[in-house]
Structures are given as C-alpha cells and as structure tokens.
Design a protein around this motif. Structure first.
Motif, PDB file in Angstrom:
ATOM      1  N   ALA A 312       0.858  -1.188   0.000  1.00 32.40           N
ATOM      2  CA  ALA A 312       0.000   0.000   0.000  1.00 32.40           C
ATOM      3  C   ALA A 312       0.887   1.230   0.000  1.00 32.40           C
ATOM      4  N   GLU A 313       0.247   2.372  -0.146  1.00 31.50           N
ATOM      5  CA  GLU A 313       1.002   3.618  -0.138  1.00 31.50           C
ATOM      6  C   GLU A 313       1.459   3.924   1.290  1.00 31.50           C
ATOM      7  N   GLY A 527      -7.629  -6.375  -2.868  1.00 28.48           N
ATOM      8  CA  GLY A 527      -6.933  -6.017  -1.639  1.00 28.48           C
ATOM      9  C   GLY A 527      -6.674  -4.541  -1.467  1.00 28.48           C
ATOM     10  N   ALA A 528      -7.250  -3.700  -2.304  1.00 25.03           N
ATOM     11  CA  ALA A 528      -7.095  -2.257  -2.157  1.00 25.03           C
ATOM     12  C   ALA A 528      -8.109  -1.748  -1.133  1.00 25.03           C
ATOM     13  N   ASN A 529      -8.058  -0.463  -0.850  1.00 20.85           N
ATOM     14  CA  ASN A 529      -8.920   0.139   0.166  1.00 20.85           C
ATOM     15  C   ASN A 529     -10.291   0.424  -0.433  1.00 20.85           C
ATOM     16  N   LYS A 636      -4.170   2.531  -6.921  1.00 19.42           N
ATOM     17  CA  LYS A 636      -5.101   1.500  -7.372  1.00 19.42           C
ATOM     18  C   LYS A 636      -6.533   1.998  -7.288  1.00 19.42           C
ATOM     19  N   GLU A 637      -6.852   2.714  -6.206  1.00 16.35           N
ATOM     20  CA  GLU A 637      -8.218   3.193  -6.020  1.00 16.35           C
ATOM     21  C   GLU A 637      -8.603   4.187  -7.115  1.00 16.35           C
ATOM     22  N   ARG A 691      -8.916  -9.147 -12.483  1.00 14.54           N
ATOM     23  CA  ARG A 691      -9.848  -9.360 -11.373  1.00 14.54           C
ATOM     24  C   ARG A 691     -10.859  -8.212 -11.273  1.00 14.54           C
ATOM     25  N   VAL A 692     -10.387  -7.000 -11.526  1.00 15.75           N
ATOM     26  CA  VAL A 692     -11.279  -5.831 -11.516  1.00 15.75           C
ATOM     27  C   VAL A 692     -12.318  -5.961 -12.625  1.00 15.75           C
ATOM     28  N   HIS A 693     -11.855  -6.365 -13.796  1.00 15.64           N
ATOM     29  CA  HIS A 693     -12.763  -6.568 -14.939  1.00 15.64           C
ATOM     30  C   HIS A 693     -13.872  -7.553 -14.574  1.00 15.64           C
TER      31      HIS A 693
END
Length: 716
Positions: A312-313, A527-529, A636-637, A691-693
């Motif tokens: 993460a950032e 796994g992003a926020n 990512k967000e 996975r987003v798709h």
C-alpha cells in the motif's frame, strides 16, 4: 515522456526508501535514549563510616571472592582432626586383664586341688603362711607376660591373689567393661588421664570392697592407654570436602547492599567497590549490547515498513505517525518507570496498548503486532529497576498480552465503539495476566493486593481506550492521515458537499453512488482500500456542480446546451470539472487522497465525442486540445474509479443491458484505458486488472438482471 516518467518513478522510489530509513533511524535513536539509563551502572561518591543517603542495590551479579575465601577458611578450620582407633591395642589391653585374672584363677584352682589352705589369716605373722603367699606370687609372675609384671607392682597382684573368688570375678567383669567402654571411643594421648578417671569413677561407684576398688584402680592405670592416633590423610580429605561444600558468596543483581541511613562499614564499602558503583569509569559493554538490540529492532521495523510500502502507499504522514506513536508509548512507560519500585508495581497501569490501537486503525494490523513485540521488549528494559543486564520479564509479558488483546479485540476498525469493546477485552486479559503472576509467585499475596493490581489492569485498559480516542483526531487532522473513521464520516449523506451534489446535480449524485458501489467491490477484490474508493467515488464528480446542466445526467427536460456550443468550448467545460472539483475539495479541507481521486479519475483520456465532432470541421485538429491534462491515476483506487466511472456511464446509456453487452462494454473500456496508457502510473498489475474486470462485470450483471414482465390489466 515515458522515460521521464520511469525516471520520476525511480527517483520517487529511492527517495521513499531513504525516508523510511531516516524514520527508522530516528525511532532507533529514541529507543536508545529512553533505555540507555537502564543499562548503565550508576556510580556514587561515598566515604567510609558515613550514612547512606539512599538505598543502594547491586547492579550486577558477582561473586565476593574475599568473603568466599573467609567462609571457606572458617569452615576448614572448624573441621576436627580425624583419628584412627587401634582395635589391636584395645584387644591387647583387654587380653592383659583377662590374662591377670585367668592366671590368678588358675593358681587358686591348683592350690585348691592340692588342698593347700589359702594363706592363712592376714593378720597372723606366721612365717609359713607368708612364705606360701610369696611363693604363690612368684608363680603368678612367672606365668604373666613381662609387660604386666614390669608395669604392675607386687602389692596389686598380692591383693588380687588374696581376694575372694566371687569378688575377684566381679572385679574382673567391672574392670573389663569399664576399660572396653572408654577404649572403644578412642583414647588420645592428651585424654589418657580423663579416660583413667572415667574408669576409676565406674569402679568407685561399684559395690566392691574398698581393697578391691583400690586394686582395680591401680590395675586400670596400667590397662588404660592411648589407642587413637592422628590420621593426616583422612583429615586432609575431610577439610577438602568441607571446602568443596562451601557455596560461593554471591551478591545478586538487585540485592540491597546498604539501606538509606545505614552506616557505611568497611564490609559494606568493600561490597560497593566490588560491584563497581564506586568506580568513576563507565562500563560501556551494556551500552554495546543495547545498541545491538536496537539495531535488530530497526532491521525488523525497516522490513515491515518496506512490506507495508509494497502492499500500500506509505507516505511521510504515516511514517510520522509511527514515530510520534512510538514516542508517546515509550514516554508513558518511562514516566511510570520513574515511580515504580519492587513493592509498587505501577507498570501494570501503563496504557501501552494505546499505541498499537492507533497503528491498527491508522496503518496496518501486521505492523501493530510487530510494534507490540518491540514495545514489550523495551518495556522489560525500562522496568528493570536500573539493573544492567536484567529484564523485567513480568512487565514484558504483561505489555505483550495487553497489546495483543487490543489488536485482537479491535475487530471492526470502522466503528468507534469497537475501541470501547476492545477496552473490555483488554481489561479481562490484563486481569488474567496479573492473576497468573500472583499464582506463579512464591510470595504470599493478600486479597487486597489482588484488587490493587487488578485495578491497575483496569486503569491500563481504559486509559488506552481514552488515549486512542483522544489522539486519533490529532493524527487524522494534524498529520492529515485518512483513517477509516474519517472516511466513514465523509461518507455520511448529511455531509455539506454531498448534499451540494444531491441538490445541485442529482443525476451526478446518482451516478457517483453507482460508481462507488462498483469501485468498492472491485477494490476489495484486489486487496485495495474499498472504503477509500467508495468515498472517493462519492466526491469524484463534485466539479460538475459548477455547471451541472452541461453534463448529460443532469439534463432533465431541458435542451442540451452543447448543441449550440463549439466543440472546443464544450470540451473546455467538460475537461475543467475534475480540477474544479479538486479546488472545491481543497477549499473544504478534504483529505488529499480524495482530492487526488477527483483530479485523476479521468487521467489524460480523450473526449472522443467532441474531438470527432471537431474533426468534421477541421481534419487537422490535434488530440491534445481534447484530452484531460491529467495526471493519470497514481493509486489503485484512482485507477479503479477511472474504469468504473466510464463503465457506469456507458452501461447506463444502454437501452437493453444484457450480460453480453455489459461484458463487451467493460472489456472495451478496460482495454481502452490500458492501450491508452492511462494505467501506466498506478501499481495495478495485469492480474489485478483482470480481477477488476471480472468483479465489475459480475456486479453490473447483478444490478441489471432481467426482471419478470408483469401482465397489465386490460381496460374494459
């Protein structure tokens, strides 16, 4: 441009690494400063025969060799000499007694057989009787050993010859028994007189006649002799064994050497000198050990921060939060340690769990676990009673379990009440650990002691909760860290900016809610926020409230104003909305993460509709005039919202959205963003993009599922 972007990423990565290292170095220095007094030996300026101004304890465990030697010497000197008792001499003396009495008995028997009268009257002066006794005495001396005849005078033998047989036998038994008793215990040269006296006393207290007592006493002087002799070898072995059994005199670390007000005697002064607290020279070896420990901690912390930065950032604000949290926790421990004694165990009241509760809410649970271990180790050093080389294991275990309880019981970081629930769980664990120590202790504790220490545990738990709730706004506002609590408050519909979107651009509001649902689901799948994506999506189009009617979703029952505008003018209005939104968000002091999403959600994409419309008039028009200035999505967000924003608008425009059409649109937009290099600057991988798709497609298909066509009632 691409090489410039790659260079910027490389420089950013190098700079980020140095920032992490610098932060860890500062934390390590602070760790060292708060713990170094606990490993240094404090020295005192003390004179002999003065009164101690304070109670002084030994900082080390060391053997007092001088005292050990004195104790050994005293023990060896107390070992008695070893003697060997000669059984041969004892038997020899008993044989002499037996020989004398047997010889007399034999002569008396022979005389009786010859019917020779036993010496006549003792008071007669009959020459014949006297001559017979002398002959008998001569015969007795002839049969006795030379040692007997040379040592016993004739008078004693004469008295024995004239004694009655019964009395003679009684005398023999008494003398034999008495001599055997004293000789069995051994008679040394210096104790012969005492042994003879013991035999004489036994004879004098008997019922024999005075003459027989006198005779036996004289005979005992001959029989009783030395039969116990010094054994040098056995004595040496006994002394060696005694010396080996002497325990070394050890001054234990923490042992009181002198109490306040006590006089400094020579012995106490020597002990103070022995443990090194009168020496002005600083012992730096414990400092080296502490430095090594802190270096190991810094290695672990650096690794964890690198892992956190990879997943993460991790910006400067979060690193600053870790630094300040560490300062707060260790400062609390240090302050309490100054008032903690072996009697008053105040470390049970330290709110050590506040730090890890903050870390879990602001940063990451794994990092909170690692820090809880590091804080527990440092706590065991700070509460060691200033005894170098020792650790307060009780304090370390207590801090570890208390912090781990806070991490475990704080399950829902999105709910502020969860901190209070965690406080209840920490209270239970704190009391269990305290009870554990009481049961393991060899000391006897009264019931009031348990209630007192349990009260400390309750104070530690709920003061941790209070500190967490009190410090959380500071880190959220002061450092600008975006926590889940802050995001939840921004997601409430009564937020002024959300109400502004709802009232001034209702179509945009509805669009933002749909994008938020899609983005949250997609971010959580990789796994992003997800919460950040949802809130960012709520605000990403707030710039449309500047000119809401120029956006199609807000054009209800009105003519599209773009129909009468030049394509370039229309493009300028549309292109400005991300930056207008960022300006509005900055004016209202919303978090930087939300502002960045609003600014980046279109990246540098092309306004194709107006661009192609302009091409109809000017075939030489360049794309740059119809592209958003950017920047491209950096997180990512932001990248997911960039995709979901376009997908939602495209799917909403379908008259009959089917699964095939939805899948085709999602695939087309994802591929377009990828080929247009809009995702080049974000950490989204191809696997995550796939996975987003898939997630967006499944979510949209669930929203636009086919419905049953209900029959309409026919009019009669």
């Amino acid at each position: 441009m691409k090489w410039l972007h790659n260079m910027n990423l490389f420089i950013k990565r190098i700079w980020s690494g140095w920032v992490v290292i610098l932060t860890v170095l500062l934390i390590g220095i602070f760790f060292f400063l708060v713990t170094v007094p606990n490993v240094l030996t404090e020295t005192y300026d003390i004179e002999r025969f003065t009164s101690a101004e304070e109670t002084i304890r030994s900082p080390v465990t060391i053997e007092n060799k001088q005292e050990t030697e004195r104790k050994t010497r005293k023990t060896v000197q107390s070992v008695e000499d070893r003697f060997n008792i000669s059984s041969e001499i004892t038997e020899e003396r008993e044989a002499y007694i037996q020989e004398v009495f047997d010889a007399i008995a034999t002569l008396n028997k022979a005389e009786k057989e010859r019917n020779i009268p036993k010496s006549a009257d003792k008071n007669t002066n009959d020459v014949t009787g006297s001559q017979g006794s002398e002959d008998k005495l001569d015969r007795l001396k002839e049969v006795l050993s030379p040692e007997i005849t040379e040592s016993i005078n004739n008078g004693l033998l004469y008295e024995l010859l004239n004694a009655e047989p019964e009395e003679l036998e009684d005398g023999r038994k008494l003398l034999s028994r008495s001599v055997n008793d004293v000789m069995e215990n051994g008679i040394r040269a210096e104790n012969i007189q005492r042994a003879q006296t013991e035999v004489e006393e036994s004879i004098q207290f008997s019922d024999l006649s005075p003459e027989m007592k006198t005779t036996l006493t004289g005979l005992a002087e001959f029989v009783v002799t030395e039969n116990s002799f010094f054994d040098a070898e056995r004595t040496a072995e006994a002394r060696k064994e005694a010396a080996g059994n002497v325990d070394p005199v050890v001054i234990r670390a923490g042992e009181v050497i002198v109490r306040e007000g006590q006089t400094i005697t020579n012995e106490i002064y020597e002990e103070l000198d022995l443990v090194g607290i009168l020496d002005d020279e600083l012992n730096i070896f414990p400092v080296f050990g502490l430095v090594l420990l802190i270096i190991l901690m810094m290695i672990v912390l650096t690794y964890e921060l690198k892992m956190l930065a990879k997943n993460a950032e991790l910006d400067k604000k979060q690193l600053a939060a870790i630094f300040f949290i560490s300062i707060i926790v260790l400062a609390l421990m240090k302050i309490v340690s100054l008032y903690t004694t072996s009697v008053n165990q105040l470390f049970f009241a330290v709110p050590a769990a506040a730090g890890v509760l903050l870390v879990k809410q602001l940063l990451d649970e794994r990092l909170a676990i690692v820090l809880s271990i590091l804080y527990a180790i440092l706590g065991s050093i700070m509460f060691n009673g200033h005894i170098p080389g020792s650790l307060n294991v009780e304090a370390g275990i207590y801090f570890l379990f208390s912090q781990m309880a806070g991490i475990i019981f704080l399950r829902n970081v999105k709910d502020r009440l969860a901190v209070l629930k965690a406080g209840v769980g920490m209270t239970a664990i704190n009391m269990m650990v305290i009870l554990l120590f009481l049961f393991l202790s060899i000391e006897k504790y009264a019931l009031p002691d348990f209630f007192l220490l349990s009260g400390y545990g309750v104070i530690a738990a709920f003061s941790s909760v209070v500190l967490t709730l009190g410090l959380l706004p500071f880190f959220e506002t002061g450092l600008g860290i975006l926590s889940d609590y802050k995001l939840l408050s921004l997601a409430k519909p009564n937020q002024p900016l959300l109400r502004k979107i709802l009232t001034e651009a209702p179509g945009t509001y509805h669009h933002s809610v749909m994008v938020a649902n899609l983005a949250e689901t997609a971010c959580e799948s990789i796994g992003a926020n997800g919460l950040l994506a949802r809130v960012g999506a709520y605000y990403h189009d707030i710039g449309k409230t500047v000119m809401p009617h120029y956006f199609i979703e807000n054009q209800m029952s009105i003519k599209n104003p773009h129909d009468v505008l030049d394509p370039k003018q229309s493009a300028d209005i549309i292109i400005n909305h991300p930056y207008d939104g960022a300006a509005i968000l900055k004016d209202h002091k919303l978090p930087t993460e939300i502002v960045d999403i609003a600014m980046q959600h279109h990246g540098t994409t092309l306004l194709k509709y107006f661009y192609y419309k302009e091409l109809e008039k000017n075939k030489h028009e360049k794309e740059e005039a119809f592209r958003y200035p950017g920047p491209k999505p950096q997180t990512k967000e932001a990248a997911v919202i960039c995709i979901c924003d376009a997908v939602e608008a495209a799917v909403r425009s379908l008259k009959e959205p089917t699964e095939e059409k939805i899948d085709e649109i999602v695939a087309s937009i994802v591929n377009d963003r990828l080929m247009d290099e809009q995702l080049n600057e974000c950490p989204l991988t191809l696997k995550e993009l796939a996975r987003v798709h898939q997630t967006i497609r499944e979510t949209l298909q669930g929203i636009f599922h086919s419905r049953i066509q209900y029959p309409m009632k026919e009019a009669k």
